[in-house]
Structure formats: C-alpha cells, structure tokens
Scaffold this motif. Sequence first.
Motif, PDB file in Angstrom:
ATOM      1  N   GLU A  96     -30.701  46.405 -47.419  1.00  0.00           N
ATOM      2  CA  GLU A  96     -30.860  47.452 -46.399  1.00  0.00           C
ATOM      3  C   GLU A  96     -30.494  46.922 -45.022  1.00  0.00           C
ATOM      4  N   GLU A  97     -30.951  45.699 -44.728  1.00  0.00           N
ATOM      5  CA  GLU A  97     -30.653  45.106 -43.424  1.00  0.00           C
ATOM      6  C   GLU A  97     -29.149  44.969 -43.231  1.00  0.00           C
ATOM      7  N   ARG A  98     -28.499  44.444 -44.285  1.00  0.00           N
ATOM      8  CA  ARG A  98     -27.054  44.239 -44.210  1.00  0.00           C
ATOM      9  C   ARG A  98     -26.340  45.582 -44.023  1.00  0.00           C
ATOM     10  N   ARG A 154     -27.546  48.313 -42.753  1.00  0.00           N
ATOM     11  CA  ARG A 154     -27.784  48.830 -41.419  1.00  0.00           C
ATOM     12  C   ARG A 154     -26.857  48.148 -40.405  1.00  0.00           C
ATOM     13  N   GLU A 155     -26.679  46.854 -40.560  1.00  0.00           N
ATOM     14  CA  GLU A 155     -25.824  46.141 -39.625  1.00  0.00           C
ATOM     15  C   GLU A 155     -24.377  46.609 -39.753  1.00  0.00           C
ATOM     16  N   ARG A 160     -21.918  48.348 -37.106  1.00  0.00           N
ATOM     17  CA  ARG A 160     -20.574  47.882 -36.764  1.00  0.00           C
ATOM     18  C   ARG A 160     -19.519  48.969 -36.930  1.00  0.00           C
TER      19      ARG A 160
END
Lengths: 112, 854
Positions: free
Chosen positions: B30-32, B34-35, B39
């Motif tokens: 999820e973090e990836r 979101r990042e 971007r």
Amino acid sequence: MRSGSRQDILQGTLTLLVLQTLGSGEKHGYAIAQTIEQVSKELLRVEEGSLYPALHRMEQDGVIQSEWKLTETNRRARFYSLTSEGRARLKQETENWERLKAGVGLVLGWAQ
Amino acid sequence: MAWLNRLKNTLLRRDVIGQEADDEIAFHLEERTRENVARGMTPTDARREAQLRFGSRARLREETREADTLLWLEALTRDSRLALRGLVHRPGLALTAVLSLGLGIGATSAIFSVVDTVLLKPLPYPEPEQLVSIQESILGQALGGNPARLADWQRQLPALSGLVGLYGEGVVLTGRGEPRRLTVRRSIGPVFAVLGIAPRLGRPYAEWNESEVVLSHEFWQTHLGGDRSILGKTLNLSQKTYTVVGVMPPSSGEGPQADLFASANVSFNSPDRTGNWLDLVGRRQPGESLERLNTQLATVAARLSAQYPATESGLSARAIPLLDADTADARRPLWLLLATISAVLLVVCANIASLLLVRAGERQHEFAVRAALGAGWANLLRLQLLESLWLSLTGGGLGLLIAYWGVDLLKYILPPDLPRIETVSLDTRVASFALILALVAGLFCGLLASLGGNPLHLRDGARSTRRTWLRPAFVVVQVVLSTLLLAGAARFTESLIASIRTPLGFQAEGLLAMSYSFPWDTDQKKLNETYQATLDQLAAIPGVRGVGFVDQLPLRGGTQSGQVEVAGRELAPILRNLPISQRSISDAYFTTLGLPLLAGRMFRPHATGVMECVINATFAKLYFPGEDPVGRRITFDTKRQPGEAPRWLTITGVVTDLRQEPRQARAAAEAFMPFTRQYWPLAKFVVRGSGDPASLMAAVRQRMLAVDPNLPIEALRPLSDDLREAASDTRTLTGLLSGFALTALLVAAIGLYGLLAGEVTTRQREIGIRLALGAEPQAVLRSIIRRGMALVTVGLAVGLVLCYPALQLLTSQDSPMTAGALAAALMLMVAFVSSAIPGRRAARVDPAIALRHE
C-alpha cells in the motif's frame, strides 16, 4: 524495471545496512527500504523479496526487535528497532566492512 | 535461543505468524502504491508496479515464515498426521506392529537394564576404574590370598597405591534379644583408603585391633534403631566383646552387604604361608596402567615362587578390574540373554518390514498421485519412514511399560546372588536405550520396506522395479536366526535334562538338611565337640534313622581341594596337578544318604596310629585304573618341607560318585576324611526320618537348644528343596533362552504364513484357472507347501552351518549335532504347518469365483 546504474545489494551486506539504518531510530520495513535507497542516492536498491525474510531472521537472532504501532498516517505497521546486541553487532559489522573494503581496495590498487 | 523461539512459534503461534507476515506485506504494498500514485501513476499501474517489485507474494510469505518458524518441523507434523491417518485406516497392521515391537523392545530393554546395572555401571567408589582384583593361582589352579603373601605384594608392587585382603565371617550377636547371625567383613590392610570410603559416624577401626567394629548403616538402622549413642558401646559377637567405633554411610547395594566391618583376627598377623582364603583388592596409582601392574605381578610372583618353594612354587598372579572380577560368573549368561532377545527383536522387525512392504505395494496408486502432484522421491520416502517410525515409537512407549514390569519379573526370576541385582530399575539410561532401540527399529523396518523399490517408478507400472525377492529373503533371514536360537536353547535344555537325568546316586526324598557355622578362628576342639553333640542329639530324636555331618551339601559345590600324592608311585604330571576335593564327613554320612560303598569299608574316625579315608569312584578310576585302591596310601600334605615325611591317609573304601555341581557332566575326584581330622567351621547336617522330613523340624530345633542355645540354625528344610534351588539358576537361564527361541520360531512362522497367504491371494485367479483346467487340488496344496519348505530349507541350511561355530563358542564340550537336529526338526514341523494353512486355502479356491475375479 532495473536500471543499469543501480546495484542490487550484496549478499550479507543487507544485515549491515539494516542495522545502520535502524541506528537512527525505529522504522517499518518500507521505511527501511526507502531510507537505504535515498541515503545511497538511489545507488543501492533493496530487493524487497529478501528484505522481510532478512528482518525476521535478524529478529529471531535477537539483533533487532519489532512492535506493531501506528504510523503518522494512522496506519498499523510493524516497527523494527535495534537491541543492545544489535548495536554491538552493528559496530562489529561496520569494522568488518571497513576491513573488507580496505582489503579489496588494496588488491585492486595493486592489480592496476 | 533462536531455535527455541522458533519452536514456540511453530507449535503455538503458527497462525499468528502467517497473519502478521500477510499484514506486513500488505502495508508495504500500500505504501509503495501510494508513493507511485503520488509520483503520478494511475492507481492500477501503481499497484501493478508495487507488486512486480515485490515478486511472488506467496513465496515471500513462506520465506518470511521460514525465518520465524521451523518449517521442517511443520512438514514433519503434517506428514506425521498423514502417516497416522494412514495407519488408523489399517488398524490390523498398526496393532500387530505396535504390539510385537512393544513386546520386543520391552523385553530387550528389561534385559538391558539388568546388563547395565550388573555389568556396566561403575562400582560405587571414588575412581572405581583404579580398583583391581588380584587373582593368584598355582599351576593354573585358583588360589585365595594369604596374609603373609599379601604383605609381600603390598611391599613389592609400586603400581599399587594400596592393597587389602578381605574375607567374610559369620558371627552370632548375643545379649541384645534373641541370638542373631550376622556377617562381618574382615580386612587386612588400609581398606578405607583403598576403597575410598569412610564411616559416616565415628572413625574407622584400627588395623589388627580385634575389639573394634564398624556397623553398616542398614544394621544400625534396622537392629539398633539408628541410635547415635551406640558409639563407644559394646556388642557381644560370638563370645567376644567389640566396641562400636563407627557407622558406615548407607550402601548403594554393591554386592552382598555385610552387617559389620572389622579387622582380621590378630592370629592371622603371622608369617604362616599355608592358608589361602583372602580376596585381594588393590587400587592402582593414578597413571599406572593395568599392563604395568601385571608385569610387576609376574616379576614378584616369580621371585616369591623361588623364595618359598614349599608353598608358592608355580605361583602366578594377574590383576583384573574389580568390576569384572565381581561379575565374572554373570557376564556370559547375561550377554547371552541380551544377544538372544536382540535376535528375537530382529526377527520381529523383519516381519514388520514385510508388512510395510505389502502396504507400500498397496499404495502404488496413492504414491503415483502424490508424485504427479509434485512430491519428490525424498518426500515419499519421508512419508514411508514416518509411518514406520510412528509404529516403532508407539511400540517403544508400550515397550517401556512392559519393561517396567519385565524388570520386576527378572529381579524375581534371576538368581539373587547376581551382584547389584536388587538395585536394577528402569532409569533414564534404560529409557534412552528403549527410545534409541525404537528409533533404530523404526528406521530399520522403514528402510527395509523402502528397499521394495523407488515409489516413483511404480507409477510407470513397471512392476519389474519391485523387488519381489525381498519378502522371501526376510523369511529366510528369520529362519536363520530362529534356527540359531533354537539350537542354542536346545543345547542348554539338553545339558539341563542330562543333569536332571544323571542319577544323584542316592535317595534325596525323606532327608532333612540343616546348617550352622562358626567363625574361622574357632578352635578345632570346640568344633569337634559341637558337631559330635549335634550328631548325638539328632540321632536321639524318635523316628530318626540316620544323621550325618558333611562340609557341603550335594550339588552345592566342593569345599577344599589340593594336589594329591600316591605312596610309592610317580604320578603323571596331569594327575599330579589335578585339584582333588578333600571332603570332611561323619562316618554315618554315606549310610544316611543311602550312598553305597563299591568296595572296602567306611573309615574309622578314631583309628589309632593311622588316618583313614574313603575315595570316590572317579578318584579310583583316575589314580588306580584296574587296581584295587583299598589299602593304598595317599596324601594331600604336598606343601611339607623337603625330606619331611607326609601325613599318609590309608584308603579303606570306594564310594559311589556324587555330583558337586548341578550342570556337571562328570563327577570330580573326591577323598572323604573324618571331620575330626579336617578343619571346617561351616557345618551341614543331613537327617533321615521315616516319613515327611518337614515333620522333624520342630524336634531338630528343640534338640539344638541342648547343644548350644546361642547357635543360630540356618537353612533347616528338606534336602530336596535345597537340591532344587541349587539347580534353579541353570533352569532359569534355560527357561528364558527356550522361551525367547520359541518366540522367534513363532514370529518366523507368522512371517512365512503371511508371505504365502499373500501369494495365494494374488495368485487366486491363476490358481482358479489351473483348477478349472483340471489341476488336482492336492497338487496345488503341494506346490504351496513346496514353496514354503524350500524357503525354510535355505534358511535352515545357513542356520545350521552358522550354529556350529556359535555353539562351539557357547559350550566347549561335545558336538552340537543333537541340538542342531532338534532345532531343524522343530523348524520344519512349524514351517509345514504355516505353509499348509495357506496351501489348503489355495486348494479350495472355487474356479468359478476365481474366474469372475476382477
């Protein structure tokens, strides 16, 4: 997906990098991977598939410990931090690395 | 302790670990994502990129889990569950295997516990491996220790830090209630230092101080109530006063325990070199080897032999570990029992391997499916081994339970004079032995069964890869082992029967036996008077027809022996060195037993001028072949100074042979002398009444009060009881060996039956066709029996060839022909029955059913 200029992390140095990264305070797995990549100016890239098994092994070996906590964005994540044993290990691994680097450097210098 | 934590995770937190790994991975993704979105990727691409970077989520999850848990243990538990489920579906197989393995492991462990305690455990002294027994002999004949010679050894053996002489003595405690017979262990030399023991209370007794005594803890507790004020008080032992100076710590059951410990009688502190009765126990200097000690012993023995030719000519001595000396008699029978029961266990294992082999055959289809789903050869082997391991471990658990009772049973039936037998118990050593045995048996059976062929090849339907000769080979091995065991047991039974059949030479029924004893320093006059008074008093009991004194009851061994010389004759060396029993009896002993004189007459006990003796038939045959020995003169006085005239004994008669030992094939040469002329303080009496000997017991006790009210009477019972007990060790050993051998036979028979029955089942269709085509049922029966007998004959032949050297090893005498023949006959008979049963089933196959089969 891999760019040629990026280096996959050498077997065995992942432990050292994780320990070093956690030296500045507790982090969750994603943050560890991010930190390593950012600090190394994207020169190093953490193989995400091997990060988590390594973290769990290190925890079983007693050099790091983990705790489920809430992130700033209020999400549940597992935070890792160094144990006292881990701090000692970090010191030792850093010395080992310095020695290795020096050794390899000498050999390369001699070969040239 | 990482593995401990992992074990805990595996056993208790398996689900949590899996869930946490999932959560952690989900968070990362999820973090990836979101990042990636931040971007500027679309949510779909962002998610896809995150997942691609991550790789296989399932693999990662497994690898993460592997870091936290013991995956192999998990696989093992999963496969174990599978194996157990498989076994539950075959309750017959499981029950047979567990029961037979349980019995086998239980019996083996029980016998191991006896072997371990009696033969292997170190003696309960500090540095027990330094303790040695010094065994002296003259011309190959064992010799006890002598105090004067002990002093020489003590001075001349630098490899020893100390050497002591020990002997036991019976004394009578008076003045504290009823007179009580006690045993004293007397010592010459620094016994406390050599053994490394010390009294728990008080101090050791002083050497050569005959008035001090140290109590055993057990005697102190049971008879003196653990009274600490006993120190300094006195005990009256056989009319002498002793001061109690110490109490020993509780014994740990090492050998026959003495009640009291004291110095040797002062009278033995002399240069007299004639008496030989001590047990010599020494302690090696640290760092000195047994070899060096033995070299020194040989040198000193040669020196003493030259220095004292009259008493020590031909002396030799050797040192052996004290533990070995204590257990010398028990060693062979116990190892034999362990070897036998292990062979039985092996026969059992062959049966179980055979059963598992059949099961592996039945599982061809299942294995093919598993292989198709990706199971490798190693996985399938693990599954098979786990099955046999579970069987054997369950059997091992049952075995421990059986061993628990088995140990008690063995303690009850094994001879009580086995050293330390009373301390045998099911300890951790025996439990580990049982566990190891179970593991080995399980692996052994499983691996044997897996020899049947690589299960992966089975799916090709390539039947040729199955080794069909394996099961018959198991049966052959079983037959070989059973034949060996049967022949061994038959050999023992044979000699037992021979010893029972060999006539005692007299009528044991109707005889009463009794014994009492005096200390070894009692003077001869007192002995003679008491013995004579006993004979007179017992003879006066109404209904008593005869009373005799003897130094040792029949079948209880000999007493004293020595080399003999015959007047006016140079004996052949073999006859000169032969130890001849010198027995002391009263003149009515033979008539009381009913033992007939073959020639001459009885000696006269009080003959003046001459000393008379009677010899037995074996003596006459050896020393006077074809001659009349009556009137000839012999002497045992071989240790006289040169030139001195010996004390001659005139032979007055020849008496029928009497066996000394229950398992003796030939009687020993014996000479009988009047008890008044021989020193022997351990008296035995036989009394012949007119009816039941037990009815005389009260009268005998009554009369003995008139002889000496303070003399404890021992072993008052019918002589036939004594004879039976004397032979009981042999009977026990023979019984156990025969039982084990018959068990092996039975198990082998079951193995053969199982093999043939299985073959008949698979060949049912073929047999049906044969019968339908007109084959005689009798011919079918014969063919099955022939197959069984052929296997057994192969095994029997190998077994018989092997049993020749094996039996030679066991009993040096005679050829094992009878035993082998007996074993072969039994084996063939049982084999015939186990082949005839499936054979009859084959002959009765209904052709119609067989044709419809499948």
